[in-house]
Design a protein around this motif. Sequence first.
Motif, PDB file in Angstrom:
ATOM      1  N   ASP A 317      19.417  47.889 -80.981  1.00 32.12           N
ATOM      2  CA  ASP A 317      20.873  47.700 -80.947  1.00 32.12           C
ATOM      3  C   ASP A 317      21.319  47.286 -79.549  1.00 32.12           C
ATOM      4  O   ASP A 317      22.193  46.424 -79.401  1.00 32.12           O
ATOM      5  CB  ASP A 317      21.588  48.984 -81.378  1.00 32.12           C
ATOM      6  CG  ASP A 317      21.464  49.251 -82.869  1.00 32.12           C
ATOM      7  OD1 ASP A 317      21.174  48.295 -83.613  1.00 32.12           O
ATOM      8  OD2 ASP A 317      21.641  50.406 -83.290  1.00 32.12           O
ATOM      9  N   HIS A 392      29.104  44.457 -86.007  1.00 36.70           N
ATOM     10  CA  HIS A 392      28.379  45.392 -86.873  1.00 36.70           C
ATOM     11  C   HIS A 392      27.804  46.553 -86.056  1.00 36.70           C
ATOM     12  O   HIS A 392      27.902  47.724 -86.463  1.00 36.70           O
ATOM     13  CB  HIS A 392      27.266  44.662 -87.606  1.00 36.70           C
ATOM     14  CG  HIS A 392      26.363  45.564 -88.391  1.00 36.70           C
ATOM     15  ND1 HIS A 392      26.737  46.141 -89.580  1.00 36.70           N
ATOM     16  CD2 HIS A 392      25.096  46.004 -88.136  1.00 36.70           C
ATOM     17  CE1 HIS A 392      25.757  46.899 -90.031  1.00 36.70           C
ATOM     18  NE2 HIS A 392      24.752  46.836 -89.182  1.00 36.70           N
ATOM     19  N   LYS A 396      28.907  50.475 -86.129  1.00 38.16           N
ATOM     20  CA  LYS A 396      27.867  51.465 -86.432  1.00 38.16           C
ATOM     21  C   LYS A 396      28.032  52.709 -85.564  1.00 38.16           C
ATOM     22  O   LYS A 396      27.773  53.831 -86.014  1.00 38.16           O
ATOM     23  CB  LYS A 396      26.491  50.829 -86.210  1.00 38.16           C
ATOM     24  CG  LYS A 396      25.318  51.792 -86.363  1.00 38.16           C
ATOM     25  CD  LYS A 396      23.998  51.078 -86.097  1.00 38.16           C
ATOM     26  CE  LYS A 396      22.823  52.042 -86.145  1.00 38.16           C
ATOM     27  NZ  LYS A 396      21.537  51.339 -85.886  1.00 38.16           N
TER      28      LYS A 396
END
Length: 428
Positions: A317, A392, A396
Motif C-alpha cells: 500500500d 482506494h 481502506k
Amino acid sequence: MAFLLATLPFIFRCSRRPHFVRWAIAWLVPIRLLCLFFAHTYGGNIAVEAFYSAILLLLMIGGLLCCFEEKLSNVLFYFSSGFATWYISDRLFLVIASICRLNSSLVPYFTERTPSHILLYITCFLAVYLFIYFTVGKKMHALGDSEIPMQNALLFLLLDCMLTPIFYFESGAISQYNIFFYNLLNIGEIIFYIFMLLLQVQMLAAAKDRVEISTMKKLWVEEQKQYQLVKENIDAINIKCHDLKHQIRNLRTTGQVDPAYLDDLERSVSIYNSAVRTGNETLDIVLTDKRLHCASHNIQFTCIADGSGVAFMETMDIFSLFGNILDNAIECESLQPPEMRFIHLSVRTVNRMLTIHAENHFEDSLQFKDGLPVTTKADKDSHGYGMMSVRHIVEKYNGSFSISTQDKLFQIDIIMPIPCDDTGRSAG
C-alpha cells in the motif's frame, strides 16, 4: 419503428461504423416494408405472428450491429432496454385510452386510428422515452463502455421475448371481461418493466466495477513485481556506488588521473548514492527510485518526509500510494518546459493523523468525475487507474483524499488516522 426508436437513447452514444447513413437506410427500409407485409398477411394466426416477430427481431439486431461498432452482448443488452421502454409506452397508452373510453362522450375520439387516438399514442411515446432517457439512459451513459457479459444480455432478452407475449395475450383476454383488471394488469406490467430497466442499470454498474477491480488487481500484481525489482536495483546501485567511491579515493591517492575528472565522476556517483532516508524502508525505496527518475529528466524534486508515520500501512500500500502519486506528477512535469518542472512532497504526522501533500506545476484545465480527474489520454480504458488506486488505499485506512488545481499547481492532499496499538500509543 417505434420499437427501434426506443433503442436509440441507449445505443446512440456507441461508435458508428463508416457509411453509417447508407447502412441505416439499407437496413430500415426493408424492415419497414416487411412490417407492412407481415401486417397484411399474418391473418391473426399466433404461430405465424411469432415467426414474423422472430424474423424482425433478428433483422433489427443484425442492423444495429451493421450500424454501430459495438460488441454483440452490449447490442443485445441495449436492445432489451429499448424493448422494455417501448412496452412501457405501449401499456401506458392502452391504460389512458381505455380510461378515456369509459366516458361515452369520449368514445368517438379514442377509437382506433382517429386523430386524437394517434396523438395520444405519440404523446405517451415521447413522454415515456424522455422520462426513461433522463432517468435510466443517462445513468447508463455515465457508466461508460462497460462490457456486458453475454449471459446477462441474453437473460434480459429472453425475459422480454418470453414474458411479453404472455402479458400481451393475458391483457387482451381480460379486456373483454373486466376493464378494471385489464388496466391493473397493464399498470403491473409497466412497473415490472421499469424494475427491469433499473436492474439493467445496476447490472451495468456491477460490470463496470468488475472491470475496475480486475484492472486494479492486475496493477497490484505488477506493482509487487516492480517493488521487488526497484528494491534490488537500488540495493545494487548503492553497493556499486560505495565501491566506486573507494576506487576514486585510491585514484586520488595515486594521482594518475586528472583531478577535475575525478570530481565530476564523484558528483555523478553521489547522485545515485544519496538514497532518501525517511525511517521507513518501503518509503525510502519508492522515494529514492522517483528521485533518480526526476534527476534524469531534469525535474526538481523536493521531499520532507517522516516515514515513521506510515508504519501502520502495508508494504504494498505504501509503495502503490506514493508510487502512483509521484508517477502522476512526473508524467505531468515531463510535458512542461525544463525550467518549470518541479515536484514537492511532504509526509508529516500531526496529532495522530498522517498528512500527505504533493504538488507540481500545472497550467492546463481538468475535468473531474466522481472526485477524480478524467484522463486526457485517448486510451481511456488503460489509464486513470492510478488516482483510483490512491483513493482506494486512502479509503481502506479510513482517510480522506482531495485533488485541487489552483495557482498553476496540481495538489493532492491526504489525511489518514494513525491507529493505536494495544498500549494506546500510535502504531506509527
